[in-house]
Design a protein around this motif. Sequence first.
Motif, PDB file in Angstrom:
ATOM      1  N   CYS A   1       0.866  -1.178   0.000  1.00 19.14           N
ATOM      2  CA  CYS A   1       0.000   0.000   0.000  1.00 19.14           C
ATOM      3  C   CYS A   1       0.903   1.228   0.000  1.00 19.14           C
ATOM      4  O   CYS A   1       1.758   1.357   0.872  1.00 19.14           O
ATOM      5  CB  CYS A   1      -0.901  -0.012   1.231  1.00 19.14           C
ATOM      6  SG  CYS A   1      -2.139   1.306   1.220  1.00 19.14           S
TER       7      CYS A   1
ATOM      8  N   GLU B   1      -0.375   7.722  -3.409  1.00 16.77           N
ATOM      9  CA  GLU B   1      -1.798   7.443  -3.624  1.00 16.77           C
ATOM     10  C   GLU B   1      -2.434   8.556  -4.451  1.00 16.77           C
ATOM     11  O   GLU B   1      -3.155   8.295  -5.423  1.00 16.77           O
ATOM     12  CB  GLU B   1      -2.531   7.307  -2.288  1.00 16.77           C
ATOM     13  CG  GLU B   1      -4.034   7.093  -2.463  1.00 16.77           C
ATOM     14  CD  GLU B   1      -4.781   7.010  -1.137  1.00 16.77           C
ATOM     15  OE1 GLU B   1      -6.012   6.902  -1.158  1.00 16.77           O
ATOM     16  OE2 GLU B   1      -4.122   7.075  -0.076  1.00 16.77           O
TER      17      GLU B   1
ATOM     18  N   THR C   1      -9.870   3.111  -7.440  1.00 15.23           N
ATOM     19  CA  THR C   1      -9.431   3.161  -6.047  1.00 15.23           C
ATOM     20  C   THR C   1      -8.092   2.441  -5.935  1.00 15.23           C
ATOM     21  O   THR C   1      -7.614   1.822  -6.902  1.00 15.23           O
ATOM     22  CB  THR C   1     -10.456   2.467  -5.139  1.00 15.23           C
ATOM     23  OG1 THR C   1     -10.490   1.070  -5.471  1.00 15.23           O
ATOM     24  CG2 THR C   1     -11.840   3.073  -5.309  1.00 15.23           C
ATOM     25  N   LEU C   2      -7.501   2.503  -4.749  1.00 18.24           N
ATOM     26  CA  LEU C   2      -6.236   1.789  -4.558  1.00 18.24           C
ATOM     27  C   LEU C   2      -6.395   0.298  -4.820  1.00 18.24           C
ATOM     28  O   LEU C   2      -5.529  -0.332  -5.447  1.00 18.24           O
ATOM     29  CB  LEU C   2      -5.707   2.014  -3.137  1.00 18.24           C
ATOM     30  CG  LEU C   2      -4.967   3.331  -2.878  1.00 18.24           C
ATOM     31  CD1 LEU C   2      -4.466   3.367  -1.447  1.00 18.24           C
ATOM     32  CD2 LEU C   2      -3.807   3.527  -3.845  1.00 18.24           C
TER      33      LEU C   2
ATOM     34  N   PHE D   1      -3.543  -2.667  -5.088  1.00 17.38           N
ATOM     35  CA  PHE D   1      -2.966  -2.512  -3.763  1.00 17.38           C
ATOM     36  C   PHE D   1      -3.889  -3.114  -2.693  1.00 17.38           C
ATOM     37  O   PHE D   1      -5.097  -3.229  -2.901  1.00 17.38           O
ATOM     38  CB  PHE D   1      -2.724  -1.041  -3.436  1.00 17.38           C
ATOM     39  CG  PHE D   1      -1.654  -0.402  -4.261  1.00 17.38           C
ATOM     40  CD1 PHE D   1      -0.318  -0.698  -4.026  1.00 17.38           C
ATOM     41  CD2 PHE D   1      -1.962   0.497  -5.274  1.00 17.38           C
ATOM     42  CE1 PHE D   1       0.685  -0.111  -4.795  1.00 17.38           C
ATOM     43  CE2 PHE D   1      -0.973   1.087  -6.040  1.00 17.38           C
ATOM     44  CZ  PHE D   1       0.351   0.781  -5.798  1.00 17.38           C
TER      45      PHE D   1
ATOM     46  N   GLU E   1      -0.242   3.282   6.551  1.00 12.81           N
ATOM     47  CA  GLU E   1       0.385   3.662   5.299  1.00 12.81           C
ATOM     48  C   GLU E   1       1.784   3.082   5.222  1.00 12.81           C
ATOM     49  O   GLU E   1       2.355   2.648   6.216  1.00 12.81           O
ATOM     50  CB  GLU E   1       0.455   5.187   5.143  1.00 12.81           C
ATOM     51  CG  GLU E   1       1.496   5.854   6.017  1.00 12.81           C
ATOM     52  CD  GLU E   1       1.650   7.318   5.691  1.00 12.81           C
ATOM     53  OE1 GLU E   1       1.699   8.107   6.625  1.00 12.81           O
ATOM     54  OE2 GLU E   1       1.719   7.654   4.510  1.00 12.81           O
TER      55      GLU E   1
END
Length: 489
Positions: free
Chosen positions: A65, A71, A82-83, A88, A130
């Motif tokens: 991530c 991001e 989206t991620l 991710f 994160e």
Amino acid sequence: MASSTVPSSNPDRPARPNLVFRQLRGARSPGEFAAAVRRAAREIGERVSCDARYVHRVETGEIRCPNYAYERVFLHMFPGRTLTDLGFAPRSSVRGRGARTGGPGELSPVPAPAPTDPTSETSGPPDPYEEPRDPYDPYDSYDPYDNYEESDVLRRAFMTGGGATVAAASLGPLGFARDASAAQRSVRRAGASDAGALEEAVRRIRLLDDRHGADGLYRRAAAPLRAAYALLDAGTTRQRTADRLYAGAGELAISVGWLAHDSGRFDDARSHYAEALATARVTGDAGLEAHAFCNTAFLARDAGRPREAVRAAQAAQRAALPLGSPRLMSLLALREAGGWAGLADRAGCEQALARAQAYFERGPAEADPEWMTFYGEAELEGLEAQCWSTLGDWPRAARHARRAAELQDPHFTRNIALYTAELADDLARGGRPDEAATAGMRVLDLLDEVQSSRIQTMLAGTARVLLPHRRASGVSAFLDRHGCVPRAV
């Protein structure tokens, strides 16, 4: 195919490749995709130091991530996703990752310094979800040391690991080694953190050279090189670490040699390249050997030894052939072409150029060396322009130089200045003084950012050619402005 949104119950599971991200990269090489990431970051006011290695870490799943800066950039590049759509893991599944584990080139984890600015986005406790911020991580856009001041960058790059005492002892406050022998005596054994710091120094030097040219870097880069060879003398207990140290020291010798080369110190450059070649031969590192011969060929061409350039380029190709990188073979064929052009052998030059183009068209490969991130279509065009210029075919040289400048990623400021200087010279010698002056003005606009004796020498030659054409449109203004430019010392 997006990654599952179900949090993992096993945070220590092996990394899972991010196949979605790899698919989004498409036919672009990791270096080309990294350049696109940097462009996208600039579009939204972010600053990320993305390179081919970061892209590789994402695609292999090592980065599950990204941090918030990346991001924002990725979501800008791929709107509406989206991620998890990008492959991710959700932040909720990345729970307080600890030390990053193992692969080649990995830096030892360093705890982030306590924030001092309460208004900063980095203030307060770290977000456990994160990608952790490493204050020396070249891939974190919030790197507090990513300020492009050469002395700070090079010094800190060698002090990332707790065991890198050789660097701390050998680098003075301005990046100069005061007593390299004392530094060597202070080390017992070199470790993985030292190897990581060494690899990072190489990346930093290349990044700074891409943006600012060699003249302001060369003197400061010599101290890390001495520290690197002190690390080799210190020895290590693990063969893998030793291999990384030797490879890193060799690549650093080539990088420092290039800084000498680009700033007109040809004898120093030759010595550094020979040092890298010796290191490659000691360890049997074919990739390092090919790189050292590649730069030796380039230097020989610039120093007026074209036959040596041909032989060095051919030696590089013999070393590189088993490595499986068509792009590397393409670059080496271009180095050979430059030598043939210097010998006024048009047929030999054209044959080498044809091989270079054929290899290039095979596309990028996983075996492409990390140092080749600069080599794309723009560099191909630029090196071909230099060949035609050496052969005296000015119109053809100008066409390739113009295309090189147009294709170049804005990140590589030095190369834009180089290709445009080549264009100006080709236009001037081809009897188009007004266009040459316009191109020369564009180079002058870049000299505040770029310090390269090589580019200044090219521009000075163009100015001499344009002197008899002072009355042509724009030529007088160019000559007057060029006359006010401080000369490199």
